[in-house]
Every structure is written in structure tokens, then in C-alpha cells.
Write a protein that holds these residues in place. Sequence first.
Motif, mmCIF file in Angstrom:
data_model
loop_
_atom_site.group_PDB
_atom_site.id
_atom_site.type_symbol
_atom_site.label_atom_id
_atom_site.label_comp_id
_atom_site.label_asym_id
_atom_site.label_seq_id
_atom_site.Cartn_x
_atom_site.Cartn_y
_atom_site.Cartn_z
ATOM 1 N N THR A 220 1.517 5.605 7.174
ATOM 2 C CA THR A 220 2.399 6.467 6.392
ATOM 3 C C THR A 220 2.366 6.161 4.894
ATOM 4 O OG1 THR A 220 4.239 4.946 6.805
ATOM 5 C CG2 THR A 220 3.960 6.792 8.335
ATOM 6 N N GLY A 221 1.769 5.047 4.512
ATOM 7 C CA GLY A 221 1.703 4.678 3.098
ATOM 8 C C GLY A 221 0.318 4.217 2.715
ATOM 9 N N GLU A 222 0.060 4.187 1.404
ATOM 10 C CA GLU A 222 -1.242 3.777 0.909
ATOM 11 C C GLU A 222 -1.447 2.281 1.101
ATOM 12 O OE1 GLU A 222 -1.842 4.923 -3.100
ATOM 13 O OE2 GLU A 222 -1.063 6.953 -2.827
ATOM 14 N N ALA A 223 -2.696 1.923 1.227
ATOM 15 C CA ALA A 223 -3.052 0.509 1.290
ATOM 16 C C ALA A 223 -3.046 -0.071 -0.125
ATOM 17 C CB ALA A 223 -4.431 0.333 1.928
ATOM 18 N N PRO A 224 -2.652 -1.347 -0.250
ATOM 19 C CA PRO A 224 -2.664 -1.959 -1.591
ATOM 20 C C PRO A 224 -4.091 -2.100 -2.109
ATOM 21 C CG PRO A 224 -2.180 -3.593 0.120
ATOM 22 C CD PRO A 224 -2.190 -2.269 0.795
ATOM 23 N N PRO A 225 -4.293 -2.020 -3.446
ATOM 24 C CA PRO A 225 -3.248 -1.800 -4.460
ATOM 25 C C PRO A 225 -2.891 -0.329 -4.610
ATOM 26 C CG PRO A 225 -5.363 -2.137 -5.522
ATOM 27 C CD PRO A 225 -5.610 -2.292 -4.048
#
Length: 463
Positions: A220-225
Motif C-alpha cells: 500500500t506504500g512506496e518502498a524507501p527511499p
Amino acid sequence: MSDDTIRLATVGRIFRRRRRLIAVLAVVGALVGYGTSMVFPPRYTASASVLLPGAWEERELLTQVEIATSSSVLDRTAAALGRPGVNGAALRDRVSAKTTDGNIIKVSGTEDTPERAQQLADRLAQQFVAFAARITGGGTETEAATAPAALRQKVVDTNRRITDLAKAADTGQSVESVQARTVLQKLSTALEEAMEKLERAESATDKGGLVVMGPAPRPTGEAPPTRIQLVVAGTLLSVLLTIVGHLTAARMNRRLRTEPEIAAALGSELLGTVDVPADHSAQRARGPRARIRRLLGTDTRWDVPAPQTSGDETSRRIRYRRLCARLREQHPAPRRLLVVVPRGDGIAGLAAAQLVTEAGSDPSANAADRGCPELRVVEVPVDRPMVPDSDTESGALVVLSAGTWTAGELAGLAGACADGGHDVVGIVVAGPVPAGPERPAERTPDDAAPALAVRGHATGEPV
């Protein structure tokens, strides 16, 4: 600063006196981080868990982790994905595997969309389990499950048959009866040992039965960075580089910042310190570069002691008059002094002009043998110092600002005074201070008297 230990107070002084510059550079760093996030597209990472049944040692788990990211598994994963131009070598930088608690290996895949990342993680887990089952050398799953059970049942039936034969054997003490019971007992013991070996072999065989614990959840979210992380990192990095740059420049700076150091370099005594309002020194420096320096707050030094807030015009004139009184006490006879100002030192030039004005308006200037010495200002370049020859002047008064000149430059200035036949009779250190509230200055009848000093030239031309 070059010999002092860097303390938190020093860093705090940098933040206080360079807050505008730090703020501007922090915004620049944030923009650089944002631009970097626009160049590199967002990445998403999905993970799938693979359970390893049975008892596993740590080195065995590490071996399975290496197998999960081996070229054989990656080639099979690329073939299962069926994406054009994607092979095992291309997937090597996009996948990873690590062990977690409870004999679980987590395999992860990174792609530019959540759907592709989830698909990559699922295919990688499936191909890893299939390849691990193949290298263990087992048959089909049905055969692996039914063959041990059938063999165990046969062993149980045989053991029961041996027990029945032992009971039906002759209970007498004949040699034949004893031998029959002994043979049957040995056979029962051998069967029990075979059962134990079968259980151990079955436990070892179970290690090959890796299980995928469900599909990988869609990220559901971007991978860092992430973009926010890049912006924050750019901001912090710019602030850190600014602080390190200031500290490095201060360490390498050899300009003298304290009155004792300046007095020792010129070989004379310090008569006093005077101040110049910050607005007056700003008027001396004009042009785009000067305006930018004032806007960023770099027009004042940060590595010198904090300036005291200046009083009104009357208070500043009192300090100059006290300096004139010291000159009058040291040189009671009527005499002329040469005021030497390093060329390019705007603060010192303003202070020298004010000193000349106060010397000309000294109330005792017209009294015989009690007036302040007449002053004549000359600007001397420090790179090639040249002081006018001694004519009517009987000494030199050096006016300069702190933190502007090195010991070598001041020593050259003192040498130029000696070559011109002038003894350095004193030193005046000037510094910019915030301008205080303006109040009408007290006027005396002598304030209207014309100045007795004029501005000279470093080349020795007549004035």
C-alpha cells in the motif's frame, strides 16, 4: 577558532548568526531531494512467507535463503512471469530473501507498481518451493505421504505376529524352546530399531516439504527511499554541510580576532575599541553582492565575540572622546599623528572618520599643550603596504577591524610604518554593532568647529 575545541555553543552560534543562510540552503536541499524523487520512479515491495517444517539448524536456513535467490530459481521465476525482456539476471536486483522467527523465510520482490510487485513475490515463492522439493529427490507428494504409512503398518503387523508365535511356542525348558524364544525376541528388537530409523528418516524427509503461507499482500506504500524521505534527507544534508563548511573555514582561517593577538602582531598597545552602527557600515558596502550578503546575513562575522548593542549617538561619541583623551594623556605636546587604515576595511574607515571628527571638535583642542593631536587618515593596501614618509607627523595610529587581517599582513603594515619613519603609538579596534535608538546628540559650542584633520593618500602625495 583554529586552536579551540568545537563545542555545542559554537554550533549554536552558527545557527544564530547564519540562520538566514542555513534556511536558504535547507530549502535548496529540499528542492534537490524533491528533484531526485522525480528522476527515480516510486518502487513498491511485496513479500511472501515460506514455511520450512521440521527442525532446522541456522546454517541450513541460511542455505535455503541462498537457494531462494539463486540463478536457477530466478530463471524459473522469470519464465513463469512471462514478461518480455525479463530474465533471471534482471530480477537479481529486484528480489531478496531473509529468515525470520519460526523457520520462516520471507522472499520479497520490488517493482514499479503494487500489482507487479505482488506477482513477482508470489512467483518467486512458488518457484523456490518447487526447486527445493526437486533437489531433495523425493517422488510425488502422494507417494511421499502414503509409502511411510504403509511400511509402518506392515511393521506393526509383523511385530504382532512375532508376539503370537512367542506365546504359542513351547514353554518348556528344552533347548529348542529356548532358542525359538530368543530368535523371536531378537526379531522384535530389530523391528523396533527399524521403526525408529523409519521415523528419523521420515523427519528428515519432511524438511523438503516447504509450504507457501498464502499469497503476498499487495503493498500500500512506496518502498524507501520515498519522496518525503528524499526531501528530508536533502534538507538535513544541506544543513549538515553548511555547519561543517563553517567549522572547516574557521579552522583554516588565520585572521586575528582578538585584541591581544592584533596588538602582538603590530607590536604596540591597544588604546581602546570603538563601534560603528551596522546601518552605517551597510551604507558603505553597495552593489548586488553586498545586498545579497546583507540578505543572507553573511555581512557580519560569526566567529567573533557577540557585539554589544550600541547606545545612541551620544554614547558612541563619548567612547570616541575617551579615546581622544587617552591620546592627549600619552602625547600632551601639540603633535600630528597619522591614522593608518588598511585599504578595504570599511568598518575601520568609518571609525577613523568619526575619530577625526571627534578630535577636531575636542573642547580642549584650542588650549595650549592640552589639545588632542591632529589626525590625518591614510588608507594603506595590505598586499603592498606603503606609508607616506614622516613629514610633520610624529607617529602612527592604526585603526582596523577584528577578524579581517592575518598576522603576516599586520606585520607588513607595521613594517611599512617603520620604513616611513612612523612609530606605531597605539591601536584602535573597530567593530560593527546593531544600531540603537537614535536620540539627539548633545551639542557643544566646539561641535561646530571645523575638523583639523584631512584625508591623505597612501602614496605620500601632498594634501
